[in-house]
Design a protein around this motif. Structure first.
Motif, PDB file in Angstrom:
ATOM      1  N   GLU A  94     -13.328  -0.195  -0.925  1.00 48.42           N
ATOM      2  CA  GLU A  94     -12.933  -1.368  -0.151  1.00 48.42           C
ATOM      3  C   GLU A  94     -14.165  -2.176   0.211  1.00 48.42           C
ATOM      4  O   GLU A  94     -15.301  -1.694   0.122  1.00 48.42           O
ATOM      5  CB  GLU A  94     -12.196  -0.954   1.124  1.00 48.42           C
TER       6      GLU A  94
ATOM      7  N   SER B 174     -10.043   4.958   5.616  1.00 46.64           N
ATOM      8  CA  SER B 174      -9.328   3.851   6.237  1.00 46.64           C
ATOM      9  C   SER B 174      -9.653   3.769   7.724  1.00 46.64           C
ATOM     10  O   SER B 174      -9.899   2.682   8.274  1.00 46.64           O
ATOM     11  CB  SER B 174      -7.824   4.023   6.026  1.00 46.64           C
TER      12      SER B 174
ATOM     13  N   THR C 182      -9.021  -3.957  -0.581  1.00 44.87           N
ATOM     14  CA  THR C 182      -8.968  -2.558  -0.993  1.00 44.87           C
ATOM     15  C   THR C 182      -8.586  -2.495  -2.467  1.00 44.87           C
ATOM     16  O   THR C 182      -7.828  -3.339  -2.965  1.00 44.87           O
ATOM     17  CB  THR C 182      -7.950  -1.748  -0.163  1.00 44.87           C
TER      18      THR C 182
ATOM     19  N   GLN D 198      -6.499   4.704  -3.080  1.00 49.92           N
ATOM     20  CA  GLN D 198      -7.564   3.729  -2.839  1.00 49.92           C
ATOM     21  C   GLN D 198      -8.898   4.296  -3.305  1.00 49.92           C
ATOM     22  O   GLN D 198      -9.274   5.406  -2.934  1.00 49.92           O
ATOM     23  CB  GLN D 198      -7.637   3.378  -1.349  1.00 49.92           C
TER      24      GLN D 198
ATOM     25  N   MET E 285       0.827  -1.211   0.000  1.00 51.75           N
ATOM     26  CA  MET E 285       0.000   0.000   0.000  1.00 51.75           C
ATOM     27  C   MET E 285       0.858   1.257   0.000  1.00 51.75           C
ATOM     28  O   MET E 285       0.571   2.227  -0.717  1.00 51.75           O
ATOM     29  CB  MET E 285      -0.945  -0.011   1.198  1.00 51.75           C
TER      30      MET E 285
ATOM     31  N   TRP F 235      -7.277  -0.064  -5.753  1.00 48.58           N
ATOM     32  CA  TRP F 235      -6.480   1.127  -6.002  1.00 48.58           C
ATOM     33  C   TRP F 235      -6.353   1.397  -7.495  1.00 48.58           C
ATOM     34  O   TRP F 235      -6.157   0.478  -8.285  1.00 48.58           O
ATOM     35  CB  TRP F 235      -5.081   0.947  -5.418  1.00 48.58           C
TER      36      TRP F 235
END
Length: 480
Positions: free
Chosen positions: A138, A378, A291, A135, A125, A293
């Protein structure tokens, strides 16, 4: 002084490397997938090449080795642009190289690749951020912990098919109907039948543990495939389906209960599942955080001050006794969530999730939380992980959100319209198509948009954003 690592990389060979990759995934497995996918995930996909999985680009998959031992693996699944990363602990220095390789070499179909990273893959990440990825969303996959008991009875009029009597053709028909192909592609005519035979002979298939539920006429109406992985004590479920006219009768829950009994007797400690609310209802818990991205340039992200303010500073400012906006908004959101009979809602500017605790007794089955700040999302994910797949978080710049927002029956936008402007908000509403829209707007009193506080040096950046709002004959007019 430790031995210096000697690491080489090479292309993946579908004929020579599947077994080696399988063993590598067995070696690095953790229940939360922090090192990468479990071994059956990969084998199931690459055994499905006659159906939904295109392996014609498998030569683009990449293996990294140290002294002949696999230490990292990068591969695509379905869609081709979804890229997965598996990394042996202690080799985090390869993270950036792996992402750079994927960006340059993996199939992108003209739209760019999407990185699929799991909670705990911190080095990947961090490398993704450094390379310009952010991101976008999720979700959580569920697992059933065998310290608990799964014991749903099979309804009357149905029976489990004995393993020695399983009919692969009937399995194929059940899956065709159970995944709604019949509705879109026509009646079952043995389409993709060869796929189910190929899955049966996959190197680590455990068909004898799979469960078919049949009706009184002997037709299969529910199928639960099992890939028992004794090295990891994992009961890997793939696939699970029920044909439409037999859904909501308890058949899937009964089938999983039978899988639980079979695999627990073999030493399993946990069973995988999906992300739907069905799993939570029968006792599964959120366990694997997915997640997703994308490259920032693909989102045309501009330098928004909201990305510069930490959640701690923002919430500390908003909750001060002299301001009390965090507390007031919490009460407002509680009322908004309970005011209308809806099953889905979208909250714009979700930040740290203030008020989401009221979802639990609201009857709402799906909540989309949208914010431009990935760090906020997050933290929200951690705070409200018990909501599982009821909550889906989307990192989106609302000025550039065309085609990215799902629909929802209720749209909530508190202290947001004054930051994005009326035109942008109108476009959001048109895209989401809600039945109800509920907003709270702060009108500037002519002094300052941002109240005085010890955190003013941080949040004062927001002064540069607000649209000007004027109240005229009971209407709000907004300019950006």
């Amino acid at each position: 002084m430790g031995k210096e690592k000697s690491i080489t990389s090479r292309p993946f060979s579908v004929l020579a490397d599947c077994g080696k990759v399988y063993q590598f995934l067995i070696d690095i497995y953790e229940k939360d997938w922090r090192n990468g996918v479990p071994a059956p995930f990969f084998e199931y996909a690459y055994s499905s090449f006659s159906y939904w999985m295109d392996i014609s680009y498998s030569y683009k998959n990449r293996i990294w080795e140290s002294d002949g031992r696999i230490v990292a693996f990068c591969f695509y699944e379905n869609p081709l642009t979804d890229i997965y990363f598996c990394l042996r602990p202690g080799y985090g220095e390869l993270a950036q190289e792996m992402i750079q390789y994927a960006a340059k070499n993996m199939p992108d179909e003209g739209e760019g690749i999407r990185l699929v990273l799991f909670g705990g893959q911190d080095e990947l990440m961090e490398s993704a951020k450094r390379l310009g990825y952010r991101q976008e969303s999720e979700s959580w996959n569920m697992q059933f912990d065998f310290v608990n008991k799964l014991d749903y009875p099979l309804p009357e009029g149905f029976h489990f098919v004995r393993p020695q009597e399983l009919d692969t053709s009937k399995v194929g028909e059940c899956c065709w109907k159970g995944f709604d192909h019949e509705k879109e592609e026509g009646e079952w005519n043995h389409q993709y039948q060869q796929n189910f035979y190929l899955l049966e002979v996959a190197p680590h298939a455990t068909k004898n543990l799979s469960v078919a539920v049949a009706n009184e006429e002997g037709a299969y109406v529910c199928w639960a495939g099992m890939w028992w992985t004794p090295e990891n004590k994992l009961a890997y479920l793939e696939p699970l389906c029920t044909i439409p006219e037999y859904r909501h009768k308890g058949l899937a829950a009964a089938a999983l209960s039978e899988l639980y009994r079979k695999t627990k007797a073999l030493g399993a400690t946990h069973m995988s599942g999906g992300e739907s609310e069905f799993y939570r209802k029968i006792g599964y818990i959120p366990a694997v955080k997915w997640t997703f991205w994308k490259k920032e340039t693909e989102y045309e992200v501009y330098n928004n001050p909201w990305n510069e303010i930490t959640l701690t500073d923002y919430e500390s400012h908003m909750s001060l006794a002299s301001i009390m906006q965090l507390q007031a908004l919490n009460k407002l959101i509680e009322g908004q969530l309970k005011a209308w009979p809806v099953s889905s809602t979208m909250i714009l500017g979700i930040a740290g999730g203030n008020g989401l605790e009221h979802i639990r007794d609201s009857g709402i089955k799906k909540v989309y939380g949208v914010d431009i700040n990935a760090a906020y999302l997050s933290e929200t994910s951690v705070r409200y992980q018990d909501l599982g797949n009821i909550l889906e978080l989307l990192c989106i710049d609302l000025h550039k959100c065309s085609g990215k927002l799902p629909g929802a029956e209720l749209l909530i936008a508190n202290l947001l319209v004054e930051y994005i402007g009326c035109g942008c908000f109108r476009q959001v509403v048109q895209q989401v198509e809600p039945i109800y829209v509920s907003c709270v707007i702060q009108v500037n009193t002519g002094v300052s948009w941002v109240s005085d506080s010890p955190y003013l040096h941080e949040v004062c950046q927001l002064e540069s954003i607000p649209a000007r709002i004027r109240e005229l004959n009971g209407h709000l007019l907004i300019w950006v």
